[in-house]
Design a protein around this motif. Structure first.
Motif, PDB file in Angstrom:
ATOM      1  N   LYS A   1       0.852  -1.192   0.000  1.00 22.34           N
ATOM      2  CA  LYS A   1       0.000   0.000   0.000  1.00 22.34           C
ATOM      3  C   LYS A   1       0.890   1.246   0.000  1.00 22.34           C
ATOM      4  O   LYS A   1       2.044   1.189   0.453  1.00 22.34           O
ATOM      5  CB  LYS A   1      -0.852   0.050   1.272  1.00 22.34           C
ATOM      6  N   GLY A   2       0.354   2.326  -0.474  1.00 18.79           N
ATOM      7  CA  GLY A   2       1.066   3.593  -0.344  1.00 18.79           C
ATOM      8  C   GLY A   2       0.849   4.143   1.054  1.00 18.79           C
ATOM      9  O   GLY A   2      -0.210   3.926   1.647  1.00 18.79           O
ATOM     10  N   VAL A   3       1.845   4.811   1.608  1.00 20.42           N
ATOM     11  CA  VAL A   3       1.686   5.396   2.937  1.00 20.42           C
ATOM     12  C   VAL A   3       2.025   6.890   2.890  1.00 20.42           C
ATOM     13  O   VAL A   3       3.079   7.294   2.410  1.00 20.42           O
ATOM     14  CB  VAL A   3       2.572   4.697   3.992  1.00 20.42           C
ATOM     15  N   PHE A   4       1.084   7.679   3.387  1.00 23.19           N
ATOM     16  CA  PHE A   4       1.244   9.122   3.519  1.00 23.19           C
ATOM     17  C   PHE A   4       1.599   9.368   4.978  1.00 23.19           C
ATOM     18  O   PHE A   4       0.745   9.320   5.849  1.00 23.19           O
ATOM     19  CB  PHE A   4      -0.089   9.777   3.125  1.00 23.19           C
ATOM     20  N   LEU A   5       2.903   9.523   5.264  1.00 26.33           N
ATOM     21  CA  LEU A   5       3.387   9.578   6.637  1.00 26.33           C
ATOM     22  C   LEU A   5       3.609  11.036   7.035  1.00 26.33           C
ATOM     23  O   LEU A   5       4.486  11.704   6.520  1.00 26.33           O
ATOM     24  CB  LEU A   5       4.701   8.785   6.733  1.00 26.33           C
ATOM     25  N   ASN A   6       2.791  11.504   7.986  1.00 28.31           N
ATOM     26  CA  ASN A   6       2.770  12.922   8.328  1.00 28.31           C
ATOM     27  C   ASN A   6       3.229  13.136   9.771  1.00 28.31           C
ATOM     28  O   ASN A   6       2.661  12.576  10.701  1.00 28.31           O
ATOM     29  CB  ASN A   6       1.328  13.439   8.128  1.00 28.31           C
ATOM     30  N   PHE A   7       4.305  13.917   9.957  1.00 29.37           N
ATOM     31  CA  PHE A   7       4.770  14.261  11.308  1.00 29.37           C
ATOM     32  C   PHE A   7       4.176  15.612  11.707  1.00 29.37           C
ATOM     33  O   PHE A   7       4.259  16.570  10.942  1.00 29.37           O
ATOM     34  CB  PHE A   7       6.298  14.347  11.337  1.00 29.37           C
ATOM     35  N   TRP A   8       3.611  15.663  12.908  1.00 29.34           N
ATOM     36  CA  TRP A   8       2.910  16.891  13.295  1.00 29.34           C
ATOM     37  C   TRP A   8       2.908  17.100  14.812  1.00 29.34           C
ATOM     38  O   TRP A   8       3.285  16.231  15.586  1.00 29.34           O
ATOM     39  CB  TRP A   8       1.468  16.825  12.788  1.00 29.34           C
TER      40      TRP A   8
ATOM     41  N   LEU B   1       6.227  10.612   1.496  1.00 24.83           N
ATOM     42  CA  LEU B   1       5.374   9.809   0.618  1.00 24.83           C
ATOM     43  C   LEU B   1       6.089   8.495   0.342  1.00 24.83           C
ATOM     44  O   LEU B   1       7.190   8.481  -0.202  1.00 24.83           O
ATOM     45  CB  LEU B   1       5.104  10.544  -0.691  1.00 24.83           C
ATOM     46  N   ILE B   2       5.457   7.401   0.765  1.00 20.61           N
ATOM     47  CA  ILE B   2       6.101   6.088   0.665  1.00 20.61           C
ATOM     48  C   ILE B   2       5.257   5.208  -0.267  1.00 20.61           C
ATOM     49  O   ILE B   2       4.040   5.108  -0.091  1.00 20.61           O
ATOM     50  CB  ILE B   2       6.219   5.443   2.065  1.00 20.61           C
ATOM     51  N   ASP B   3       5.893   4.612  -1.242  1.00 21.49           N
ATOM     52  CA  ASP B   3       5.130   3.812  -2.219  1.00 21.49           C
ATOM     53  C   ASP B   3       4.938   2.373  -1.730  1.00 21.49           C
ATOM     54  O   ASP B   3       5.340   2.020  -0.628  1.00 21.49           O
ATOM     55  CB  ASP B   3       5.780   3.880  -3.606  1.00 21.49           C
ATOM     56  N   LYS B   4       4.326   1.558  -2.584  1.00 26.74           N
ATOM     57  CA  LYS B   4       3.950   0.213  -2.156  1.00 26.74           C
ATOM     58  C   LYS B   4       5.157  -0.667  -1.840  1.00 26.74           C
ATOM     59  O   LYS B   4       5.036  -1.665  -1.136  1.00 26.74           O
ATOM     60  CB  LYS B   4       3.055  -0.459  -3.212  1.00 26.74           C
ATOM     61  N   ASN B   5       6.338  -0.288  -2.341  1.00 21.89           N
ATOM     62  CA  ASN B   5       7.546  -1.066  -2.060  1.00 21.89           C
ATOM     63  C   ASN B   5       8.312  -0.552  -0.843  1.00 21.89           C
ATOM     64  O   ASN B   5       9.414  -1.001  -0.562  1.00 21.89           O
ATOM     65  CB  ASN B   5       8.482  -1.038  -3.275  1.00 21.89           C
ATOM     66  N   GLY B   6       7.736   0.417  -0.162  1.00 23.37           N
ATOM     67  CA  GLY B   6       8.398   0.965   1.025  1.00 23.37           C
ATOM     68  C   GLY B   6       9.466   1.979   0.704  1.00 23.37           C
ATOM     69  O   GLY B   6      10.297   2.307   1.549  1.00 23.37           O
ATOM     70  N   GLU B   7       9.446   2.476  -0.532  1.00 17.74           N
ATOM     71  CA  GLU B   7      10.468   3.429  -0.936  1.00 17.74           C
ATOM     72  C   GLU B   7       9.944   4.861  -0.795  1.00 17.74           C
ATOM     73  O   GLU B   7       8.799   5.142  -1.128  1.00 17.74           O
ATOM     74  CB  GLU B   7      10.835   3.148  -2.398  1.00 17.74           C
ATOM     75  N   VAL B   8      10.813   5.738  -0.286  1.00 22.48           N
ATOM     76  CA  VAL B   8      10.417   7.138  -0.120  1.00 22.48           C
ATOM     77  C   VAL B   8      10.399   7.812  -1.488  1.00 22.48           C
ATOM     78  O   VAL B   8      11.396   7.833  -2.197  1.00 22.48           O
ATOM     79  CB  VAL B   8      11.388   7.884   0.821  1.00 22.48           C
ATOM     80  N   LYS B   9       9.227   8.341  -1.851  1.00 22.01           N
ATOM     81  CA  LYS B   9       9.086   8.951  -3.170  1.00 22.01           C
ATOM     82  C   LYS B   9       9.318  10.458  -3.129  1.00 22.01           C
ATOM     83  O   LYS B   9       9.813  11.047  -4.076  1.00 22.01           O
ATOM     84  CB  LYS B   9       7.670   8.673  -3.714  1.00 22.01           C
ATOM     85  N   GLN B  10       8.906  11.045  -2.007  1.00 20.66           N
ATOM     86  CA  GLN B  10       9.024  12.495  -1.900  1.00 20.66           C
ATOM     87  C   GLN B  10       8.979  12.899  -0.434  1.00 20.66           C
ATOM     88  O   GLN B  10       8.371  12.209   0.390  1.00 20.66           O
ATOM     89  CB  GLN B  10       7.864  13.159  -2.662  1.00 20.66           C
TER      90      GLN B  10
END
Lengths: 554, 174
Positions: free
Chosen positions: B63-70, B145-154
């Motif tokens: 799955k894609g993961v939108f990881l937000n620190f706040w 922004l983390i894609d389905k392979n666990g790679e940081v996209k942005q």
């Protein structure tokens, strides 16, 4: 491009000032009295040909003028960098762009835009340092190779024109040339000169290795620069800050979650009258009792994480050691060092309140709120209960006038409590901040009366790991060796030749002419050989030079 | 022949020097200051959300993961929260999860904040700053922004508009 053949038969590279072997001046010297002995008159190759682009770049960096210009520019930039404070010294919570403009006007704005606010980190400053490094390498290479060549190839017998144009030069008539030469040879050897003889001529030389001093020094500098460069390689250099309150266990930043630290206690001690040695009394009287810091110390326990590192998961910790970290006595482990650098005393940790009847003052129990992890509900028994509706650790009113928090640090805690009592089953709401209580829904019967504050001290530590330090150390040591080599030894040469039945003596040193003259005086004492004259000084004394010795040699 | 040798030598020395300078300038000015670079694998972590459920990043592979620190005090974070909340159910169906990591505030503060905005996506609290350290997060908010392979996209620092968030969520759909 073509080579120049001297009358002695030696072939010199183009651009050589005087023959490498016999020393005969190759270029027209004109009225010049004394030969310029720098680099042994050798041809710095870069100055002689400029053909391809590479050669041109090489020639540019080979110029000492360029090197000096780079150093001066860096110096000026560094000086400008001290006019306004560097970014690390301005308040941390402000936007630097705004700060410099506000504080120093247009000059501050320019200062910021040109990167002077973070001078050592600005790209052009790093580039300047790098160019100095390049200049150092190329300048050195371009001089050390021809110099080595020239010193290696120097002949014993020198052309008379070379001899008479040395700064120390003299002609003597001695009765027995052979005997005098033999005496001189012996004395020179006794003074630890390396003496070479050829056709009855002498060349005595000592301290040649001092000529390599500047180049050894440059090698040290270059190693130093490489060390500084390696700091930007990930993992080579770690410099992080860690704030840890008493009683807490935290991950040590920069260790990739492998080490944890617990602070047992922060200790701040001062010199006090009566407690400390009497010798301190005068100083204590002058500054004030308890005003002079004596010790900053954090007692810590170091833990190593066992098992896989998964950030966030509760770590399995293994105790490594206990240690009191004090100023200049860091906790060292696994190439890391933790230094005591800062502290905050008496930071709020928990606040206590008593539920009280406003009129009678009767109290119904105490509520203690942990400022880092407050509970939502506090049951006081007998139908009395307090709920925490909202919590603002660093309270302020935001732009819309709503209560909010500035940060997660409890600098100015404020609470919204709801108080329940048997006679107030629906509860009463009270907003409590330091020295301030607001009752938003009218007059309450009960209040939360402040009953105490628990505090703790927080230690500021620096986490440091530096794998470049030994490189900097080696570079620095080589730098010093080169400096000493070039400073404390002199390269001295004495030529003794027979020319037309006369004894010609010429001497040269790269520094300390006074020492050379003393040595010559002792050497020639009682031999009947005249002390050579210092042509440079004679020249100065005469005011007007030009009159060389009356020896017109071909 | 000698001339040829000299040229080769000079070129080689200049190239070595140029490489050293280039590398220094590059690492100092053109690489991410964060420990996690675009294109690298996002470090795994385990954190517990407000309801007591554990979330492990590696469980979201595929799955894609939108990881937000706040943080609750951070106004720019507060502005983008409602948009994230709005888009969360839509993209969850399409295989993109939103995970909000609070930077170690009291659970009470975080709960009250979530209640106030009616937030439905999982919020985890990084009490010991372990994840914060692993991701070397500086300013808030920061979003990975983390894609389905666990790679940081942005890596995005600063607040986002609804369109921004939508575009970013779209970009990591599996």
């Amino acid at each position: 491009m073509e080579h120049v053949k001297c009358e002695c038969g030696h072939v010199n590279p183009h651009g050589t000032a005087f023959c490498e072997s016999c020393g005969k001046p190759l270029a027209d010297l004109g009225e010049k009295l004394i030969l310029d002995m720098r680099y042994e008159g050798s041809a710095r190759r870069s100055q002689t040909y400029k053909k391809t682009m590479i050669d041109q770049i090489w020639a540019f960096f080979s110029s000492v003028k360029v090197g000096v210009a780079l150093i001066v520019i860096t110096l000026i930039a560094s000086a400008i960098g001290t006019i306004f404070p560097q970014q690390m010294y301005i308040p941390p919570n402000v936007d630097p762009a705004e700060y410099y403009k506000q504080q120093y006007g247009w000059a501050g704005k320019l200062y910021y835009e040109l990167g002077f606010n973070n001078l050592y980190g600005s790209w052009w400053y790093i580039l300047l340092i790098a160019l100095i490094g390049v200049s150092l390498v190329i300048c050195s290479l371009d001089r050390v190779v021809p110099l080595y060549r020239a010193l290696k190839r120097q002949g014993v017998k020198r052309h008379p024109r070379f001899l008479e144009r040395q700064r120390l030069f003299g002609v003597s008539h001695v009765s027995d040339l052979d005997k005098t030469m033999a005496v001189l040879k012996e004395r020179l050897a006794a003074r630890r000169y390396h003496v070479r003889e050829e056709d009855g001529h002498l060349l005595a030389e000592k301290g040649r290795f001092s000529r390599w001093g500047p180049y050894v020094n440059h090698i040290g500098l270059i190693i130093f620069l490489i060390g500084a460069m390696l700091r930007s390689v990930p993992g080579m250099y770690i410099d992080r800050v860690m704030w840890i309150p008493e009683g807490e266990t935290k991950e040590i930043p920069g260790t990739n979650g492998r080490y944890f630290l617990k602070s047992e206690k922060f200790i701040f001690e001062t010199y006090e009258k009566g407690k400390d040695n009497e010798v301190f009394n005068a100083a204590i009287d002058r500054v004030g009792n308890g005003m002079i810091a004596k010790n900053y110390q954090t007692n810590v326990v170091l833990y190593k994480r066992v098992g896989p590192v998964i950030p966030g998961a509760k770590p399995k910790l293994e105790k490594v050691k206990e240690y009191p970290i004090r100023v200049n006595e860091p906790l060292e482990f696994d190439h890391y060092a933790l230094y005591q650098v800062d502290f905050r005393l008496n930071e709020p940790k928990a606040m206590s309140f008593q539920l009280a009847d406003k009129q009678s003052g009767e109290t119904f129990g105490t509520v203690t709120v942990d400022l880092y992890d407050p509970k939502e509900s506090y049951n006081l028994g007998h139908g009395y209960r307090v709920e925490l509706l909202s919590y603002f650790p660093d309270f302020e009113f935001d732009e819309d006038g709503n209560p909010s928090t500035k940060s997660r640090v409890p600098n100015n805690p404020a609470f919204v409590f709801k108080m329940y009592a048997p006679d107030r089953p629906k509860g009463e709401v009270s907003f409590v901040a330091i020295r301030q209580t607001i009752e938003p829904f009218g007059n309450n019967k009960y209040k939360m009366a402040f009953a105490g504050l628990q505090t703790r001290n927080v230690s500021g530590l620096t986490v440091r790991r530096d794998f470049t330090l030994w490189i900097l150390g080696v570079g620095g040591a080589i730098f010093m060796i080169g400096l000493i080599q070039g400073m404390y030894w002199n390269h001295r040469r004495i030529w003794v030749q027979r020319v037309n039945g006369e004894l010609w003596i010429a001497a040269h040193t790269n520094k300390n002419w006074f020492g050379l003259k003393n040595e010559l005086r002792r050497l020639l004492d009682g031999t009947g050989v005249m002390m050579p004259a210092d042509q440079l000084e004679n020249d100065k004394k005469a005011g007007q030079g030009g009159q060389v010795h009356g020896h017109g040699t071909a | 022949m000698k001339k040829q040798q000299r040229l080769v030598m000079r070129t080689a020395i200049l190239l070595v020097l140029l490489a050293a300078i280039g590398y220094t300038i590059y690492t100092n000015f053109f690489t991410e200051k964060t420990a996690v670079a675009v294109g690298s694998t996002a470090p795994d972590f385990v954190l517990t959300d407000l309801k007591g459920h554990e979330h492990r990043l590696s469980d979201y592979r595929g799955k894609g993961v939108f990881l937000n620190f706040w943080g609750t005090w951070c106004k720019p974070c507060e502005r983008e929260m409602p948009y994230m909340n709005e888009l969360y159910p839509i993209y969850k169906k399409q295989g993109v999860e939103i995970l909000a990591v609070n930077v170690g505030e009291p659970k009470l503060s975080v709960e009250k904040f979530a209640e106030r905005f009616g937030l439905t996506f999982p919020i985890v609290i990084d009490r010991q700053d372990q994840v914060l350290n692993a991701y070397n997060v500086g300013p808030l908010p920061t979003t990975f922004l983390i894609d389905k392979n666990g790679e940081v996209k942005q890596i995005i620092t600063g607040t986002m508009t609804k369109e921004d968030i939508e575009r970013h969520l779209e970009s990591i759909k599996p």
